[in-house]
Scaffold this motif. Sequence first.
Motif, PDB file in Angstrom:
ATOM      1  N   SER A 288      -1.043  -3.670  -1.772  1.00 34.48           N
ATOM      2  CA  SER A 288      -1.271  -2.229  -1.930  1.00 34.48           C
ATOM      3  C   SER A 288      -2.654  -1.903  -2.479  1.00 34.48           C
ATOM      4  CB  SER A 288      -0.193  -1.637  -2.853  1.00 34.48           C
ATOM      5  OG  SER A 288      -0.247  -2.239  -4.143  1.00 34.48           O
ATOM      6  N   ARG A 289      -3.182  -2.755  -3.419  1.00 37.90           N
ATOM      7  CA  ARG A 289      -4.463  -2.431  -4.058  1.00 37.90           C
ATOM      8  C   ARG A 289      -5.447  -3.594  -4.025  1.00 37.90           C
ATOM      9  NH1 ARG A 289      -3.900   0.511  -9.656  1.00 37.90           N
ATOM     10  NH2 ARG A 289      -2.975  -1.463 -10.337  1.00 37.90           N
ATOM     11  N   ASN A 290      -5.075  -4.670  -3.386  1.00 35.15           N
ATOM     12  CA  ASN A 290      -5.947  -5.832  -3.339  1.00 35.15           C
ATOM     13  C   ASN A 290      -5.661  -6.610  -2.064  1.00 35.15           C
ATOM     14  OD1 ASN A 290      -7.753  -7.844  -3.986  1.00 35.15           O
ATOM     15  ND2 ASN A 290      -6.604  -8.642  -5.738  1.00 35.15           N
ATOM     16  N   SER A 341     -18.536  -0.148  -6.463  1.00 36.38           N
ATOM     17  CA  SER A 341     -18.853  -1.515  -6.038  1.00 36.38           C
ATOM     18  C   SER A 341     -17.808  -2.495  -6.561  1.00 36.38           C
ATOM     19  CB  SER A 341     -20.242  -1.915  -6.540  1.00 36.38           C
ATOM     20  OG  SER A 341     -20.278  -1.949  -7.955  1.00 36.38           O
ATOM     21  N   HIS A 342     -17.878  -3.737  -6.041  1.00 36.21           N
ATOM     22  CA  HIS A 342     -16.909  -4.782  -6.389  1.00 36.21           C
ATOM     23  C   HIS A 342     -15.493  -4.252  -6.192  1.00 36.21           C
ATOM     24  CE1 HIS A 342     -15.119  -8.004  -9.115  1.00 36.21           C
ATOM     25  NE2 HIS A 342     -15.775  -8.675  -8.173  1.00 36.21           N
ATOM     26  N   THR A 343     -15.272  -3.664  -5.028  1.00 35.19           N
ATOM     27  CA  THR A 343     -14.023  -2.975  -4.740  1.00 35.19           C
ATOM     28  C   THR A 343     -13.596  -3.290  -3.311  1.00 35.19           C
ATOM     29  OG1 THR A 343     -12.921  -0.808  -4.825  1.00 35.19           O
ATOM     30  CG2 THR A 343     -15.180  -0.847  -3.992  1.00 35.19           C
ATOM     31  N   LEU A 344     -12.632  -2.560  -2.802  1.00 34.78           N
ATOM     32  CA  LEU A 344     -12.216  -2.628  -1.401  1.00 34.78           C
ATOM     33  C   LEU A 344     -11.408  -1.385  -1.084  1.00 34.78           C
ATOM     34  CD1 LEU A 344      -9.153  -5.018  -0.786  1.00 34.78           C
ATOM     35  CD2 LEU A 344      -9.644  -3.935  -2.973  1.00 34.78           C
ATOM     36  N   ASN A 345     -11.275  -1.093   0.185  1.00 27.81           N
ATOM     37  CA  ASN A 345     -10.290  -0.143   0.667  1.00 27.81           C
ATOM     38  C   ASN A 345      -9.139  -0.988   1.183  1.00 27.81           C
ATOM     39  OD1 ASN A 345      -8.679   1.493   2.388  1.00 27.81           O
ATOM     40  ND2 ASN A 345     -10.374   2.934   2.653  1.00 27.81           N
ATOM     41  N   ALA A 346      -8.034  -1.028   0.453  1.00 27.97           N
ATOM     42  CA  ALA A 346      -6.925  -1.935   0.783  1.00 27.97           C
ATOM     43  C   ALA A 346      -6.331  -1.628   2.144  1.00 27.97           C
ATOM     44  CB  ALA A 346      -5.858  -1.849  -0.309  1.00 27.97           C
ATOM     45  N   VAL A 412     -16.512   7.787   4.976  1.00 23.78           N
ATOM     46  CA  VAL A 412     -15.115   7.796   5.415  1.00 23.78           C
ATOM     47  C   VAL A 412     -14.311   6.689   4.736  1.00 23.78           C
ATOM     48  CG1 VAL A 412     -13.587   7.497   7.400  1.00 23.78           C
ATOM     49  CG2 VAL A 412     -15.662   8.872   7.626  1.00 23.78           C
ATOM     50  N   GLY A 413     -14.885   5.507   4.637  1.00 16.08           N
ATOM     51  CA  GLY A 413     -14.139   4.392   4.065  1.00 16.08           C
ATOM     52  C   GLY A 413     -13.792   4.557   2.607  1.00 16.08           C
ATOM     53  N   SER A 414     -14.460   5.488   1.917  1.00 19.06           N
ATOM     54  CA  SER A 414     -14.183   5.681   0.499  1.00 19.06           C
ATOM     55  C   SER A 414     -12.888   6.443   0.257  1.00 19.06           C
ATOM     56  CB  SER A 414     -15.349   6.412  -0.173  1.00 19.06           C
ATOM     57  OG  SER A 414     -15.388   7.778   0.224  1.00 19.06           O
ATOM     58  N   TYR A 415     -12.368   7.090   1.302  1.00 23.46           N
ATOM     59  CA  TYR A 415     -11.153   7.896   1.089  1.00 23.46           C
ATOM     60  C   TYR A 415     -10.086   7.719   2.166  1.00 23.46           C
ATOM     61  CZ  TYR A 415     -13.476  11.001   4.458  1.00 23.46           C
ATOM     62  OH  TYR A 415     -14.101  11.511   5.567  1.00 23.46           O
ATOM     63  N   ASN A 416     -10.420   7.156   3.321  1.00 18.13           N
ATOM     64  CA  ASN A 416      -9.463   7.233   4.429  1.00 18.13           C
ATOM     65  C   ASN A 416      -8.366   6.195   4.338  1.00 18.13           C
ATOM     66  OD1 ASN A 416     -10.917   4.903   5.194  1.00 18.13           O
ATOM     67  ND2 ASN A 416     -10.524   5.304   7.361  1.00 18.13           N
ATOM     68  N   ASP A 417      -7.275   6.450   5.073  1.00 21.27           N
ATOM     69  CA  ASP A 417      -6.169   5.514   5.225  1.00 21.27           C
ATOM     70  C   ASP A 417      -6.325   4.874   6.594  1.00 21.27           C
ATOM     71  OD1 ASP A 417      -3.699   4.171   4.985  1.00 21.27           O
ATOM     72  OD2 ASP A 417      -2.707   5.796   6.079  1.00 21.27           O
ATOM     73  N   ALA A 418      -6.808   3.625   6.609  1.00 20.23           N
ATOM     74  CA  ALA A 418      -7.171   2.988   7.871  1.00 20.23           C
ATOM     75  C   ALA A 418      -5.978   2.418   8.619  1.00 20.23           C
ATOM     76  CB  ALA A 418      -8.192   1.875   7.614  1.00 20.23           C
ATOM     77  N   ASP A 419      -4.967   1.885   7.866  1.00 22.74           N
ATOM     78  CA  ASP A 419      -3.856   1.267   8.598  1.00 22.74           C
ATOM     79  C   ASP A 419      -2.819   2.294   9.030  1.00 22.74           C
ATOM     80  OD1 ASP A 419      -2.319   1.756   6.318  1.00 22.74           O
ATOM     81  OD2 ASP A 419      -2.439  -0.282   5.567  1.00 22.74           O
ATOM     82  N   GLY A 420      -2.662   3.372   8.249  1.00 17.67           N
ATOM     83  CA  GLY A 420      -1.800   4.481   8.660  1.00 17.67           C
ATOM     84  C   GLY A 420      -0.337   4.132   8.754  1.00 17.67           C
ATOM     85  N   VAL A 421       0.111   3.061   8.094  1.00 13.16           N
ATOM     86  CA  VAL A 421       1.509   2.673   8.223  1.00 13.16           C
ATOM     87  C   VAL A 421       2.326   2.978   6.976  1.00 13.16           C
ATOM     88  CG1 VAL A 421       1.012   0.885   9.932  1.00 13.16           C
ATOM     89  CG2 VAL A 421       0.986   0.310   7.505  1.00 13.16           C
ATOM     90  N   GLY A 422       1.667   3.175   5.852  1.00 13.46           N
ATOM     91  CA  GLY A 422       2.389   3.592   4.662  1.00 13.46           C
ATOM     92  C   GLY A 422       3.052   2.492   3.892  1.00 13.46           C
ATOM     93  N   PHE A 423       2.997   1.250   4.371  1.00 17.33           N
ATOM     94  CA  PHE A 423       3.585   0.162   3.605  1.00 17.33           C
ATOM     95  C   PHE A 423       2.579  -0.962   3.373  1.00 17.33           C
ATOM     96  CE2 PHE A 423       4.712  -0.391   8.106  1.00 17.33           C
ATOM     97  CZ  PHE A 423       4.150  -1.630   8.381  1.00 17.33           C
ATOM     98  N   GLY A 424       1.326  -0.722   3.727  1.00 16.79           N
ATOM     99  CA  GLY A 424       0.290  -1.726   3.516  1.00 16.79           C
ATOM    100  C   GLY A 424      -0.608  -1.338   2.366  1.00 16.79           C
ATOM    101  N   GLY A 425      -1.906  -1.324   2.643  1.00 12.87           N
ATOM    102  CA  GLY A 425      -2.865  -1.048   1.596  1.00 12.87           C
ATOM    103  C   GLY A 425      -3.044   0.435   1.337  1.00 12.87           C
ATOM    104  N   ASN A 426      -3.330   0.766   0.076  1.00  9.24           N
ATOM    105  CA  ASN A 426      -3.594   2.158  -0.295  1.00  9.24           C
ATOM    106  C   ASN A 426      -4.926   2.621   0.280  1.00  9.24           C
ATOM    107  OD1 ASN A 426      -1.229   2.127  -1.702  1.00  9.24           O
ATOM    108  ND2 ASN A 426      -2.165   2.084  -3.733  1.00  9.24           N
TER     109      ASN A 426
END
Length: 790
Positions: A288-290, A341-346, A412-426
């Motif tokens: 979810s966050r990593n 920085s030192h982050t990710l979009n899960a 866009v990557g700083s806020y968007n939901d890329a996988d769009g499935v709701g059970f993966g990464g935030n």
Amino acid sequence: MPTPRMLPIALAALSLFSTAAALAQEASSLERVTVVGSRKTLPAASSTDTLVPVDIYSMSKATEGGGQFDLAQTLQYLSPSFNSTRQTGADGADLIDSASLRGLGSDQTLVLINGKRRHTVALVNLFGARNRGATGTDMNSIPLLAIDNVQVLRDGAAAQYGSDAIAGVVNIQLKKKAGCEAVAGFGQYSAGDGKNYLGSAYCGVKLAGGTLGITGEWQDRGRSSRSRPEDLPRIIGDTKVTNKTIYLNGEFPLAADNKLYVTAGAQNRDASSAAFARGGVGSDDIPSRNSEAMYPDGFVPFINGKVEDRYFIVGWKSSFAGWDTDLSQTYGSNKLRYNISHTLNASIANKDLLAGGKGISPTSFDAGGFGFDQSTTNLDISRFFPNLLGGSNIAFGAEYRREKYNIVAGEVGSYNDADGVGFGGNAGSQGFPGFQPSDATSRSRNSQALYVDWEANLTPSLTADAAIRTEHYSDFGSETTAKLSGSYKLSNALLLRGSASTGFRAPSLQQLYFSSTFTDFISGKPLDVVLAPNGSAIANAAGVPALKQEKSKNYTLGFTVKPSADTAFTADLYEIKIKDRIVLSGRFDADNYPALGAILQGLGVGEAQFFVNSVNTRTRGLDVTASNRMKLGGGQLSTFLALNISRTTVTGVNAPASLKGFEDVLLSERERLFIEQGGPRAKGTLGFEYAEGAWTGEAKIIHFGSQTLGTFTGTAGGEPNAHYKPKTSMDLGLSWQATPALKLSIGGNNVFNVKPTKQNANETDNGFIYDSVQFGLNGASYFARAYYRF
């Protein structure tokens, strides 16, 4: 344009002008100064002669040998009711230190530079133990070496200076004297981190018959961390900060009585604070966050802020028919841009994993930011009439101010939901999701004001001052405030003083239009968690009314004693009542308010919070100052005391009609305690300085009273409030005047390594065993300075 409500003020000003002109005589040509809280110029300034409590602090000792490297921390240990504590784990509030007077909010204190209004920062504090939901002024954007003195008016002064001056006014007087001086300093915490480097130089050069003072400063403060082994990889401590600052201040004679003055300042700040840590393999944070492929041992995202602060004053002082005139234009701006920085979009990492990749995301993001600028035009006219009512100073003037606030969306990557499935990464960058296009805005407003001020020496012992001011704002309308103050000399040594005033604070553009959105999955559906701006569709659907001004009533009563030139004592009681105080609400959702939750979900919103005029407060307190100089042995001992005792109480919660019955969500117990006890209920500094020959030693005993802050679970859930016990420590310093030009200083702050009372880390705002309260959480520090005058 002036409104009909302002016409009586204008007519009164014209009447005073014509009546007093007939009684006028030429004023003395002595060099005179103006102290904040009075429009009258005086041959000298003394805090025991003022109608209301004013502290006047020369900055020479602080710049030459003090243990604090910035203005906010310097005043923290000088002024009785001034409070500023560095925050940690509080997002943007870590990047800019807020400050306040008398236990109120940072936006209820007005800051002036050379008597002119200073702009606030673009940031509105959403987290941290101090000034939540408030903006403020960044005092650390002004180099200490550029400052001649600081005047702290501890009394309501909206009728004299306008909006924001509910708790008081801080006036920072900059240097414009000939000569050059420089400071080099180093400090660090006893734990070995937080290394602080300072290089600053001032030079006053003769130019065009006047003097131009130029100050340049570089400061680099390293990151500190007080994390325990069980907190790792968490970093809990001071933000890393690098400041580059330049200030100019000068005054130049023109023909006859005309003078041109100018002030200009710029600071660029690169700051980096540590967000909450994300867990690694085996924790609930994956996926979810990593991402296991990126940070298997967990990670700490860094919230990096680039702050650009600019300030400019140009003015013209003149004399017309015996009246002193001052026409000025002031401009100020503050801009903050975030890079995480030192982050990710899960969600990006999870999408990559679902596509057969390793689960990789970019590690840094432009998260957007915001800016605020303010332009103020002032015309001030005054004259002293020695034969009118025993000596009267009559002043009147006008002000026009324009303000602008904007929010810029992140990538866009700083806020968007890329996988769009709701059970993966935030969605969004971990640590600080970026501002979305729906958050972006650009708003402005203007205001006009007129004022009249009459100060008269009614008898040799009795002095009185009356002021009235009316202001009109383009967004919410008009407000008129008034103030009456006076003093009576019972003897040459004893003076009684008091004041009564009304005041107001206009809702800031930041409170009106700040917007923040991030996406969360609620019952498997992507819904937004929104801090909704005032007047938005979401706020309107919730029935949140338009923000209006806070209104205050302020009373002060005290006395001063000065039995000799070497001894002074002041004591002042005060009460401040504020109606319709603006606070940030709790989050409303389908669980705590089902009817509203259904409306919000229909708008695609899972949770929402708002700024609301929802609280009435009362603050009562006592300020005490004392000072003494005496010969002792072969040297001189100087002693000073600064003490504040205060109590703020929420006296009412004013829920809008649509939120009636949900006052506990609108203002939870936890948020109420942040208002009532965000600062300590007592603060005292007892200082001793002994000077003999080339040596000067200093010791300060600092006491912070208790604080009680709320917990997330709350007392209703069985978790007691977090009680911070009173704490006392000491600062020490030693200076050696090695040559007439060179001074060397060493010392320590909080030398007993005192820290706040330990709490349940799961219940504090910053997730550590104590919040950043009282002395802060870093412990003891040490410093060395070299000062050179040339």
